[in-house]
Design a protein around this motif. Structure first.
Motif, short mmCIF file in Angstrom:
data_model
loop_
_atom_site.label_atom_id
_atom_site.label_comp_id
_atom_site.label_asym_id
_atom_site.label_seq_id
_atom_site.Cartn_x
_atom_site.Cartn_y
_atom_site.Cartn_z
N LYS A 347 26.70 90.01 164.40
CA LYS A 347 27.77 90.55 163.55
C LYS A 347 29.14 90.19 164.15
O LYS A 347 30.08 89.85 163.42
N GLU A 348 29.26 90.27 165.46
CA GLU A 348 30.51 89.89 166.11
C GLU A 348 30.77 88.39 165.99
O GLU A 348 31.93 87.96 165.92
N VAL A 349 29.72 87.59 165.97
CA VAL A 349 29.89 86.15 165.73
C VAL A 349 30.54 85.93 164.37
O VAL A 349 31.49 85.16 164.23
N HIS A 350 30.05 86.65 163.35
CA HIS A 350 30.64 86.54 162.01
C HIS A 350 32.07 87.06 161.99
O HIS A 350 32.92 86.50 161.29
N ARG A 351 32.34 88.12 162.73
CA ARG A 351 33.64 88.77 162.64
C ARG A 351 34.73 88.04 163.43
O ARG A 351 35.84 87.80 162.93
N CYS A 352 34.43 87.70 164.67
CA CYS A 352 35.47 87.16 165.54
C CYS A 352 36.03 85.84 165.02
O CYS A 352 37.26 85.62 165.05
N ASN A 353 35.17 84.98 164.56
CA ASN A 353 35.62 83.68 164.06
C ASN A 353 34.80 83.31 162.82
O ASN A 353 33.86 82.52 162.90
N PRO A 354 35.14 83.90 161.68
CA PRO A 354 34.37 83.61 160.46
C PRO A 354 34.43 82.13 160.11
O PRO A 354 35.47 81.49 160.23
N VAL A 355 33.30 81.60 159.70
CA VAL A 355 33.20 80.17 159.41
C VAL A 355 34.09 79.79 158.23
O VAL A 355 34.70 78.72 158.21
N VAL A 356 34.18 80.67 157.24
CA VAL A 356 35.06 80.43 156.09
C VAL A 356 36.15 81.51 156.14
O VAL A 356 36.03 82.55 155.50
N PRO A 357 37.20 81.28 156.92
CA PRO A 357 38.22 82.32 157.12
C PRO A 357 38.93 82.71 155.84
O PRO A 357 39.33 83.87 155.67
N LEU A 358 39.14 81.74 154.95
CA LEU A 358 39.66 82.02 153.62
C LEU A 358 38.53 81.79 152.63
O LEU A 358 37.99 80.68 152.54
N ALA A 359 38.14 82.83 151.92
CA ALA A 359 37.06 82.67 150.95
C ALA A 359 37.44 81.61 149.93
O ALA A 359 38.63 81.40 149.64
N LEU A 360 36.46 80.91 149.40
CA LEU A 360 36.75 79.92 148.37
C LEU A 360 37.56 80.57 147.25
O LEU A 360 37.31 81.73 146.89
N PRO A 361 38.52 79.86 146.70
CA PRO A 361 39.48 80.50 145.78
C PRO A 361 38.85 80.99 144.49
O PRO A 361 37.93 80.38 143.95
N HIS A 362 39.38 82.11 144.02
CA HIS A 362 39.03 82.66 142.71
C HIS A 362 40.16 82.35 141.73
O HIS A 362 41.26 81.98 142.14
N HIS A 363 39.87 82.54 140.47
CA HIS A 363 40.83 82.24 139.40
C HIS A 363 40.87 83.43 138.45
O HIS A 363 39.81 83.86 137.96
N VAL A 364 42.05 83.99 138.22
CA VAL A 364 42.15 85.14 137.33
C VAL A 364 42.30 84.66 135.89
O VAL A 364 43.15 83.83 135.58
#
Length: 489
Positions: A347-364
């Protein structure tokens, strides 16, 4: 008297107008340049860090303007939940990204498709392979590959990074296409790596002017300053050729009766004579497996190696837990439920340095109002996952690796240290359908490594520190570390 009434009416109108303007204004954000907006202020690499710093000034809902495009950056758990989760019907689309989606061709793959029938069909196909019913078949492949990885690492520990790339590509290619690859130098492994690097580069927010000025996509490639056209064309050619070639190999195995179980073999067995449209869908969905499950998990495992090397006390605790469960054998995926400390480490691996720091963009899809701010229709909405996972209000001492933060009693502090995996795999209807595959692979490799090796002395190949860099996907700098066997394999 008339003048007083008129003055009151004017005052009411001015107040109402100004209040409505305030209520309907877009969220605050950094001041940009005329015409260009914030285009030159968004770094091509590590933009999540810049967005996080701006959020400290402008708040968790921020507006960034890139020429003609409005980008809404969400930097808090509350804002992400309120918009991307609770209003998922409105925020589940993907924007049309001229560089990545149209010119480089990545818009046709499942993760980048607009929300609709084809996207739903693609997710359904993926979930037909990555699910609890199929777990035993997937686990058998993952466990066998992890054991092979341990053997390779024992023989040549200094090549741990190429071994990791072989391992993840090997798992994904076998699960998806029934293709067995023996080395990192395999042509398919190299081709997958190149295509994923292309994707990370062309999807970086603000990296290409054409994303803000879509008409530039029509200028010829030879035009001065149009090098982006060549970059996109070459990326498109590489990705398209790889998708077709991999699918063709699997299809030929089926035709000759030599196919091993795989995603493609299963769907062709169910539908041996697909229409051209169906076959195109199968090819694009197949690509989603290595796009979502290969490079991302490599980065997570590199982070795991780095954390183990830099925190020997955490490594010893995790090894003690693994040893108590597995004894002299190698771990199995089914051991995960009996290893809470290792799960906390991951869980700390995911948290400290997330592989996708910005989630893929959404469109409203249509105009919205949130927290008194107007979200313009057609805006690109980006969730800054890195900012949420480093929010000290959620994760005290966020810059420290503390697995124990997940081992307390959640009922006592329900708002602290939420499971970072709830953020790391996307949001709403765009959650990664391959999450189970990624998590199981990360666990079995980490547990196998802890059972077999000690890791220490991480040293950067260049510079004084090991930093994380990237466009859409984040990777640590190249580093070396000592990997010594704990047992004979």
């Amino acid at each position: 008297m008339f003048d007083l009434i008129a003055l009151c009416l004017i005052s009411i109108l001015v107040y109402t107008f100004s209040r409505n303007r305030r209520q309907s204004s877009t969220p605050p954000g950094p001041r940009g340049l005329p015409f260009l907006g914030n285009a030159l202020q968004i770094p091509k690499e590590c933009s999540w860090l810049a967005f996080a710093e701006w959020a400290k000034i402008y708040g968790p809902v921020m507006h960034v303007h890139v020429i003609s495009s409005s980008i809404i950056v969400l930097s808090s758990r509350e804002a992400i939940s309120d918009l991307l989760e609770k209003k998922n019907a409105m925020y589940s689309d993907r924007p049309v990204i001229p560089m990545a989606g149209e010119l480089a061709g990545f818009g046709k793959y499942t993760a980048m498709l607009p929300y609709g029938q084809r996207h739903r069909e693609g997710r359904k196909l993926i979930l037909g392979t990555v699910n609890a019913r199929k777990a035993p078949e997937l686990h058998a492949i993952q466990e066998a590959k992890a054991a092979d990885f341990v053997s390779r690492l024992t023989r040549n520990p200094s090549e741990f990074r190429p071994h990791l790339r072989w391992l993840l590509a090997s798992i994904v290619l076998q699960i998806t296409y029934g293709i067995n690859v023996d080395s990192y130098d395999d042509a398919y492994v190299r081709a997958v790596e190149i295509v994923l690097n292309d994707f990370s580069e062309v999807t970086a927010p603000g990296a290409y002017l054409v994303d803000g000025l879509p008409f530039l996509k029509y200028i010829p490639e030879w035009f001065p300053g149009a090098s982006f056209k060549r970059i996109a064309r070459e990326a498109n050619e590489r990705a398209s050729q790889l998708v077709v070639n991999l699918y063709k190999v699997s299809r030929e195995q089926m035709d000759h009766g030599a196919a091993t179980p795989s995603f493609v073999a299963d769907i062709l067995a169910y539908n041996p004579s697909p229409t051209p449209e169906e076959e195109d869908l199968y090819q694009q969905v197949s690509a989603q497996f290595y796009g979502a499950g290969s490079d991302t998990t490599v980065s997570s495992l590199l982070s795991f190696f780095l954390i183990m090397a830099q925190h020997p006390e955490i490594q010893r605790k995790a090894q003690a837990e693994v040893d108590a469960i597995v004894g002299d054998r190698l771990p199995k995926c089914s051991d995960c439920k009996d290893m809470p400390y290792l799960e906390a480490v991951l869980k700390e691996v995911h948290r400290c340095n997330p592989v996708v720091p910005l989630a893929l963009p959404h469109h409203v899809r249509r105009e919205d109002v949130y927290a008194g701010f107007r979200i313009p229709a057609g805006s690109t909405v980006i969730a800054n996952t890195w900012a949420v996972l480093h929010d000290p209000a959620l994760y005290p001492r966020p810059d420290e690796v503390i697995p124990e933060r997940y081992l307390g009693k959640p009922d006592e502090h329900p708002d602290l240290n939420p499971d970072p995996r709830d953020f790391a795999f996307g949001y709403g209807r765009r959650v990664c359908p391959g999450r189970m595959l990624a998590e199981d692979t990360l666990f079995i490799v980490a547990a196998s490594v802890l059972a077999s090796f000690n890791i220490s002395d991480a040293v950067p190949l260049e510079g004084e520190t090991i930093e994380y860099r990237g466009g859409v996907l984040s990777h640590p700098d190249e580093f070396t570390c000592n990997i010594t066997p704990r047992r004979v394999v």
